[in-house]
Design an enzyme around this catalytic site. Structure first.
Site, PDB file in Angstrom:
ATOM      1  N   ASP A  24      26.097  -9.875 -40.224  1.00 20.59           N
ATOM      2  CA  ASP A  24      25.143 -10.991 -40.143  1.00 20.59           C
ATOM      3  C   ASP A  24      25.868 -12.335 -40.009  1.00 20.59           C
ATOM      4  O   ASP A  24      26.955 -12.505 -40.550  1.00 20.59           O
ATOM      5  CB  ASP A  24      24.251 -10.983 -41.395  1.00 20.59           C
ATOM      6  CG  ASP A  24      22.978 -11.783 -41.191  1.00 20.59           C
ATOM      7  OD1 ASP A  24      22.655 -12.134 -40.038  1.00 20.59           O
ATOM      8  OD2 ASP A  24      22.295 -12.043 -42.208  1.00 20.59           O
ATOM      9  N   ARG A  37      23.469 -19.243 -29.040  1.00 20.70           N
ATOM     10  CA  ARG A  37      23.515 -18.049 -29.897  1.00 20.70           C
ATOM     11  C   ARG A  37      24.203 -16.879 -29.199  1.00 20.70           C
ATOM     12  O   ARG A  37      24.870 -16.068 -29.840  1.00 20.70           O
ATOM     13  CB  ARG A  37      22.095 -17.631 -30.305  1.00 20.70           C
ATOM     14  CG  ARG A  37      21.434 -18.552 -31.312  1.00 20.70           C
ATOM     15  CD  ARG A  37      20.042 -18.041 -31.664  1.00 20.70           C
ATOM     16  NE  ARG A  37      20.099 -16.823 -32.473  1.00 20.70           N
ATOM     17  CZ  ARG A  37      20.176 -16.813 -33.798  1.00 20.70           C
ATOM     18  NH1 ARG A  37      20.217 -17.940 -34.478  1.00 20.70           N
ATOM     19  NH2 ARG A  37      20.208 -15.674 -34.450  1.00 20.70           N
ATOM     20  N   HIS A  41      26.862 -13.984 -30.576  1.00 21.48           N
ATOM     21  CA  HIS A  41      26.763 -12.518 -30.498  1.00 21.48           C
ATOM     22  C   HIS A  41      27.983 -11.913 -29.804  1.00 21.48           C
ATOM     23  O   HIS A  41      28.455 -10.850 -30.189  1.00 21.48           O
ATOM     24  CB  HIS A  41      25.474 -12.121 -29.772  1.00 21.48           C
ATOM     25  CG  HIS A  41      24.230 -12.458 -30.548  1.00 21.48           C
ATOM     26  ND1 HIS A  41      24.091 -12.144 -31.889  1.00 21.48           N
ATOM     27  CD2 HIS A  41      23.077 -13.090 -30.194  1.00 21.48           C
ATOM     28  CE1 HIS A  41      22.899 -12.570 -32.312  1.00 21.48           C
ATOM     29  NE2 HIS A  41      22.268 -13.155 -31.304  1.00 21.48           N
ATOM     30  N   LEU A 135      37.933   8.645 -36.890  1.00 19.65           N
ATOM     31  CA  LEU A 135      36.880   7.833 -37.522  1.00 19.65           C
ATOM     32  C   LEU A 135      35.539   8.192 -36.895  1.00 19.65           C
ATOM     33  O   LEU A 135      35.426   8.302 -35.673  1.00 19.65           O
ATOM     34  CB  LEU A 135      37.162   6.336 -37.306  1.00 19.65           C
ATOM     35  CG  LEU A 135      36.047   5.359 -37.724  1.00 19.65           C
ATOM     36  CD1 LEU A 135      35.910   5.307 -39.249  1.00 19.65           C
ATOM     37  CD2 LEU A 135      36.305   3.957 -37.185  1.00 19.65           C
ATOM     38  N   ARG A 192      27.570  -6.842 -46.686  1.00 17.69           N
ATOM     39  CA  ARG A 192      26.795  -7.759 -45.837  1.00 17.69           C
ATOM     40  C   ARG A 192      27.527  -9.086 -45.780  1.00 17.69           C
ATOM     41  O   ARG A 192      27.939  -9.613 -46.817  1.00 17.69           O
ATOM     42  CB  ARG A 192      25.370  -7.967 -46.355  1.00 17.69           C
ATOM     43  CG  ARG A 192      24.565  -8.866 -45.394  1.00 17.69           C
ATOM     44  CD  ARG A 192      23.083  -8.873 -45.660  1.00 17.69           C
ATOM     45  NE  ARG A 192      22.374  -9.623 -44.624  1.00 17.69           N
ATOM     46  CZ  ARG A 192      21.143  -9.385 -44.231  1.00 17.69           C
ATOM     47  NH1 ARG A 192      20.455  -8.413 -44.787  1.00 17.69           N
ATOM     48  NH2 ARG A 192      20.574 -10.110 -43.292  1.00 17.69           N
TER      49      ARG A 192
END
Ligand code: IPE
Ligand code: IPE
Ligand code: MG
Length: 246
Positions: A24, A37, A41, A135, A192
């Site tokens: 976040d 924005r 991202h 992984l 988070r």
């Protein structure tokens, strides 16, 4: 028993088997720089790449990245377009690296909502990386914990109607097999970033006994050292699972 009195953790104790990350803060990172924005991202996608490598290096077996929630569809259309564009780009460009690094990619969530193009890219990326053993990487796309649980309940009802599943036969283990995380360990640690302290519909069922670490860093600034810090914090926690401490 206080944390200080806890016996030295073994390595198996210290490194969580499954880490989930709610990535976040991309928007705030961009806003702080006066950038659109979309660039937040993009920087977030680069941070995800770093985190995947750091997780593999740390010996984590499973990593689940929350990249797009069921609720994120309600963002403005241009932002949704930017995000799906990035998914398309990274799904294609990263497959080679994932294969080389021994990373198995799985997408959890309602992939059909992205349309046939992206569904094909997802299916191909999953198939190409299926042999990866170093992984297990899950990326949660159009994922919501409640939607996942309802889908599982529907599947159970269907089995009852068509296959004669008896209500008493449904238990936590068999219900868990109807979720998108069938066969995967529950997350031990959920991280988070960005300072928010909520689940936002991430792995609701699976996080029943997860440890939570909230970090103030905005996701695009996330580095290997932040993951190391979170693992260090995890190693100091005492997990009890409802059983009284000795
Ligand atoms: C996380 O960053 C990425 C997604 C949810 C897709 P945000 O876009 O939520 O960034 P903030 O929370 O607005 O800073
Ligand atoms: C959660 O972040 C979803 C992802 C990180 C993909 P959001 O930014 O969408 O969550 P809220 O709106 O702050 O709860
Ligand atoms: Mg956010």
């Amino acid at each position: 028993m206080s944390a200080a009195a806890k016996p030295a953790a073994t390595l198996a104790d210290a490194v969580p088997v499954h880490v989930g990350i709610i990535m976040d803060g991309n928007g705030r990172w961009a806003a702080a720089r006066g950038l659109p924005r979309a660039l937040g991202h993009k920087a977030g996608a680069e941070a995800a790449r770093r985190a995947i490598e750091a997780a593999a290096e740390a010996g984590i077996g499973w990593l689940t990245l929350f990249a797009f929630s069921s609720e994120n569809w309600r963002r403005p259309a241009d932002e949704v377009r930017d995000l799906t564009g990035l998914m398309r780009l990274y799904l294609r460009s990263e497959v080679k690296t994932l294969v080389k690094e021994g990373i198995r990619l799985r997408i959890i969530g309602e992939r059909e909502r992205f349309g046939p193009d992206l569904v094909r890219a997802i299916d191909q990326a999953e198939a190409a990386t299926a042999e990866g053993r170093r992984l297990n990487l899950n990326v949660a796309l159009s994922y919501g914990g409640r939607a996942e649980i309802v889908a599982a309940a529907r599947a159970a009802m269907q089995q009852a109607l068509e296959g004669g599943l008896q209500p008493e036969a449904l238990d936590e283990a068999s219900f868990g097999r109807l979720l998108s995380t069938d066969g995967m360990p529950d997350p031990d640690l959920i991280i988070r970033t960005s300072g928010e302290q909520r689940l936002s519909n991430f792995l609701l069922w699976q996080s029943a006994y997860a440890e939570f670490v909230f970090q103030d860093v905005l996701w695009p600034d996330y580095e290997a050292r932040h993951l190391a810090e979170a693992i260090g914090e995890f190693a100091r926690r005492e997990r009890r699972y409802g059983v009284r401490a000795a």
